[in-house]
Design a protein around this motif. Structure first.
Motif, PDB file in Angstrom:
ATOM      1  N   VAL A   3       0.847  -1.182   0.000  1.00 16.65           N
ATOM      2  CA  VAL A   3       0.000   0.000   0.000  1.00 16.65           C
ATOM      3  C   VAL A   3       0.885   1.234   0.000  1.00 16.65           C
ATOM      4  O   VAL A   3       1.863   1.319   0.756  1.00 16.65           O
ATOM      5  N   ILE A   4       0.573   2.187  -0.867  1.00 14.46           N
ATOM      6  CA  ILE A   4       1.331   3.423  -0.981  1.00 14.46           C
ATOM      7  C   ILE A   4       0.380   4.561  -0.645  1.00 14.46           C
ATOM      8  O   ILE A   4      -0.647   4.733  -1.300  1.00 14.46           O
ATOM      9  N   VAL A   5       0.712   5.316   0.375  1.00 10.57           N
ATOM     10  CA  VAL A   5      -0.171   6.403   0.802  1.00 10.57           C
ATOM     11  C   VAL A   5      -0.012   7.572  -0.166  1.00 10.57           C
ATOM     12  O   VAL A   5       1.054   8.173  -0.277  1.00 10.57           O
ATOM     13  N   VAL A   6      -1.086   7.851  -0.896  1.00  9.47           N
ATOM     14  CA  VAL A   6      -1.135   8.986  -1.801  1.00  9.47           C
ATOM     15  C   VAL A   6      -2.356   9.795  -1.400  1.00  9.47           C
ATOM     16  O   VAL A   6      -3.490   9.349  -1.577  1.00  9.47           O
ATOM     17  N   GLY A   8      -5.521  11.701  -1.127  1.00 11.46           N
ATOM     18  CA  GLY A   8      -6.601  11.931  -2.069  1.00 11.46           C
ATOM     19  C   GLY A   8      -6.873  10.794  -3.023  1.00 11.46           C
ATOM     20  O   GLY A   8      -7.816  10.864  -3.820  1.00 11.46           O
ATOM     21  N   VAL A   9      -6.082   9.726  -2.958  1.00  8.92           N
ATOM     22  CA  VAL A   9      -6.274   8.579  -3.858  1.00  8.92           C
ATOM     23  C   VAL A   9      -6.550   7.340  -3.014  1.00  8.92           C
ATOM     24  O   VAL A   9      -5.663   6.848  -2.313  1.00  8.92           O
ATOM     25  N   PRO A  10      -7.770   6.802  -3.058  1.00  8.72           N
ATOM     26  CA  PRO A  10      -8.087   5.630  -2.233  1.00  8.72           C
ATOM     27  C   PRO A  10      -7.435   4.359  -2.764  1.00  8.72           C
ATOM     28  O   PRO A  10      -7.427   4.087  -3.954  1.00  8.72           O
ATOM     29  N   GLY A  11      -6.869   3.593  -1.833  1.00  6.42           N
ATOM     30  CA  GLY A  11      -6.417   2.242  -2.146  1.00  6.42           C
ATOM     31  C   GLY A  11      -5.262   2.118  -3.107  1.00  6.42           C
ATOM     32  O   GLY A  11      -5.102   1.074  -3.747  1.00  6.42           O
ATOM     33  N   PHE A  12      -4.407   3.127  -3.224  1.00  2.00           N
ATOM     34  CA  PHE A  12      -3.284   3.045  -4.166  1.00  2.00           C
ATOM     35  C   PHE A  12      -2.293   2.000  -3.661  1.00  2.00           C
ATOM     36  O   PHE A  12      -1.817   2.061  -2.535  1.00  2.00           O
ATOM     37  N   ARG A  13      -1.995   1.045  -4.521  1.00  2.45           N
ATOM     38  CA  ARG A  13      -1.041   0.021  -4.110  1.00  2.45           C
ATOM     39  C   ARG A  13      -0.391  -0.674  -5.299  1.00  2.45           C
ATOM     40  O   ARG A  13      -0.911  -0.678  -6.410  1.00  2.45           O
ATOM     41  N   ASP A  14       0.768  -1.250  -5.010  1.00  2.44           N
ATOM     42  CA  ASP A  14       1.544  -2.047  -5.947  1.00  2.44           C
ATOM     43  C   ASP A  14       1.195  -3.511  -5.666  1.00  2.44           C
ATOM     44  O   ASP A  14       1.300  -3.964  -4.524  1.00  2.44           O
ATOM     45  N   VAL A  15       0.780  -4.252  -6.698  1.00  3.34           N
ATOM     46  CA  VAL A  15       0.407  -5.652  -6.465  1.00  3.34           C
ATOM     47  C   VAL A  15       1.602  -6.578  -6.544  1.00  3.34           C
ATOM     48  O   VAL A  15       1.455  -7.805  -6.468  1.00  3.34           O
ATOM     49  N   GLY A  16       2.793  -6.022  -6.701  1.00  2.00           N
ATOM     50  CA  GLY A  16       3.998  -6.839  -6.740  1.00  2.00           C
ATOM     51  C   GLY A  16       4.217  -7.602  -5.447  1.00  2.00           C
ATOM     52  O   GLY A  16       3.742  -7.218  -4.372  1.00  2.00           O
ATOM     53  N   VAL A 153      -6.960 -13.233  -4.299  1.00  2.01           N
ATOM     54  CA  VAL A 153      -8.193 -12.987  -3.546  1.00  2.01           C
ATOM     55  C   VAL A 153      -7.930 -12.021  -2.387  1.00  2.01           C
ATOM     56  O   VAL A 153      -8.719 -11.104  -2.130  1.00  2.01           O
ATOM     57  N   ALA A 154      -6.805 -12.205  -1.692  1.00  5.28           N
ATOM     58  CA  ALA A 154      -6.479 -11.336  -0.563  1.00  5.28           C
ATOM     59  C   ALA A 154      -6.254  -9.894  -1.017  1.00  5.28           C
ATOM     60  O   ALA A 154      -6.649  -8.947  -0.319  1.00  5.28           O
ATOM     61  N   ASP A 155      -5.641  -9.717  -2.192  1.00  2.00           N
ATOM     62  CA  ASP A 155      -5.440  -8.370  -2.716  1.00  2.00           C
ATOM     63  C   ASP A 155      -6.784  -7.700  -2.981  1.00  2.00           C
ATOM     64  O   ASP A 155      -6.991  -6.531  -2.640  1.00  2.00           O
ATOM     65  N   TYR A 156      -7.712  -8.436  -3.569  1.00  3.15           N
ATOM     66  CA  TYR A 156      -9.054  -7.902  -3.805  1.00  3.15           C
ATOM     67  C   TYR A 156      -9.734  -7.556  -2.482  1.00  3.15           C
ATOM     68  O   TYR A 156     -10.311  -6.472  -2.320  1.00  3.15           O
ATOM     69  N   ALA A 157      -9.671  -8.468  -1.516  1.00  3.78           N
ATOM     70  CA  ALA A 157     -10.368  -8.275  -0.242  1.00  3.78           C
ATOM     71  C   ALA A 157      -9.822  -7.080   0.534  1.00  3.78           C
ATOM     72  O   ALA A 157     -10.549  -6.446   1.310  1.00  3.78           O
ATOM     73  N   LEU A 158      -8.564  -6.757   0.313  1.00  9.10           N
ATOM     74  CA  LEU A 158      -7.951  -5.625   0.996  1.00  9.10           C
ATOM     75  C   LEU A 158      -8.618  -4.295   0.651  1.00  9.10           C
ATOM     76  O   LEU A 158      -8.596  -3.344   1.451  1.00  9.10           O
ATOM     77  N   THR A 159      -9.248  -4.229  -0.520  1.00  7.00           N
ATOM     78  CA  THR A 159      -9.761  -2.957  -1.019  1.00  7.00           C
ATOM     79  C   THR A 159     -10.706  -2.281  -0.047  1.00  7.00           C
ATOM     80  O   THR A 159     -10.579  -1.091   0.245  1.00  7.00           O
ATOM     81  N   ALA A 160     -11.681  -3.008   0.461  1.00  3.68           N
ATOM     82  CA  ALA A 160     -12.660  -2.407   1.368  1.00  3.68           C
ATOM     83  C   ALA A 160     -11.995  -1.885   2.627  1.00  3.68           C
ATOM     84  O   ALA A 160     -12.393  -0.847   3.172  1.00  3.68           O
ATOM     85  N   ASP A 161     -10.969  -2.581   3.099  1.00  2.39           N
ATOM     86  CA  ASP A 161     -10.279  -2.142   4.313  1.00  2.39           C
ATOM     87  C   ASP A 161      -9.571  -0.803   4.118  1.00  2.39           C
ATOM     88  O   ASP A 161      -9.291  -0.100   5.104  1.00  2.39           O
ATOM     89  N   LEU A 162      -9.266  -0.460   2.870  1.00  2.00           N
ATOM     90  CA  LEU A 162      -8.562   0.785   2.590  1.00  2.00           C
ATOM     91  C   LEU A 162      -9.507   1.957   2.335  1.00  2.00           C
ATOM     92  O   LEU A 162      -9.059   3.088   2.152  1.00  2.00           O
TER      93      LEU A 162
END
Length: 244
Positions: A3-6, A8-16, A153-162
């Motif tokens: 997760v990269i804190v940007v 004004g941008v919700p949920g910005f992250r690198d899936v690497g 699946v875990a990457d997808y599920a993380l979205t709501a938490d962010l």
């Protein structure tokens, strides 16, 4: 996954970092987020420093209301919802039904998104919340190169938490009032349950064989799939695990 804190941008992250067959998903290659309309100057600099291509999956009205506030990066628009998003609430679609709808009705746009990712430039995929359209597109691309299913699946599920809790509560309340007959309205806007993506990918496998086979059936060539793998997967070091 990072997760990269940007601001004004919700949920910005690198899936690497997700394990994949024969290696690991590269860092710095594929990013995901919500829309970029509220990003400030510093946040825009962060995006520009990491991303060379943006794939915007939003419809025309969404783009008009919340224009991307990042310049200097090539943007390709691929609207995934071919009909009215309001219809999903009115007809009380579940999340799983929406994802099935995307895979059946928006295959051309999904294929084009995958081809952009396969070009190998650092690419950001986003929609409005960064949850549904983005979630399906990212999961499809990762699954097509053999990414670990539960990690996808875990990457997808993380979205709501962010998504900030206050925003989730306010959105749920607003939609419940607007669509009182809909059982699923609150979930459509704010939730990303792991089982929904798990079931979506299982249904994709059952119908097409695999995510790669789905892409092949919709025009993606073997060379393009190889390019996608080269773009996304860093091969495992053959020396790792070798006995000393």
């Amino acid at each position: 996954m990072g997760v990269i804190v940007v601001d004004g941008v919700p949920g910005f992250r690198d899936v690497g970092g997700i394990p994949a067959s024969g290696g690991v998903i590269r860092t710095g290659r594929l990013f995901r987020s919500g829309h970029l309309a509220a990003v400030g100057a510093d946040g825009a600099d962060v995006v520009r420093s990491r991303v060379r291509r943006i794939v915007d999956l939003r419809a025309d009205d969404e783009v008009s209301e919340d224009a991307t506030a990042v310049d200097g990066v090539a943007i390709t628009r691929l609207p995934l919802y071919l009909g009215s998003t309001r219809s999903f609430f009115v007809e009380d679609y579940s999340l799983g039904e929406i994802y099935a709808h995307l895979l059946s009705r928006s295959s051309a746009q999904l294929v084009e998104a995958v081809r952009i990712i396969a070009a190998g430039e650092p690419t950001l995929v986003h929609c409005t919340a960064g949850k549904d359209r983005t979630g399906v597109t990212i999961a499809l691309a990762l699954s097509a190169v053999g990414a670990d299913r539960e990690a996808v699946v875990a990457d997808y599920a993380l979205t709501a938490d962010l998504i900030p809790a206050e925003h989730r509560r306010a959105t749920s309340a607003r939609l419940a009032e607007k669509y009182p007959e809909s059982r699923h309205a609150w979930m459509l806007a704010t939730e990303s349950p792991a089982e929904v993506m798990r079931d979506t990918l299982a249904a994709l496998d059952a119908e097409w064989g695999s995510a790669a086979d789905y892409l092949r059936a919709h025009g993606v060539t073997s060379d393009e799939l190889a390019a996608l793998r080269d773009a996304l997967v860093s091969p495992a070091d053959p020396s790792e695990g070798a006995s000393s």
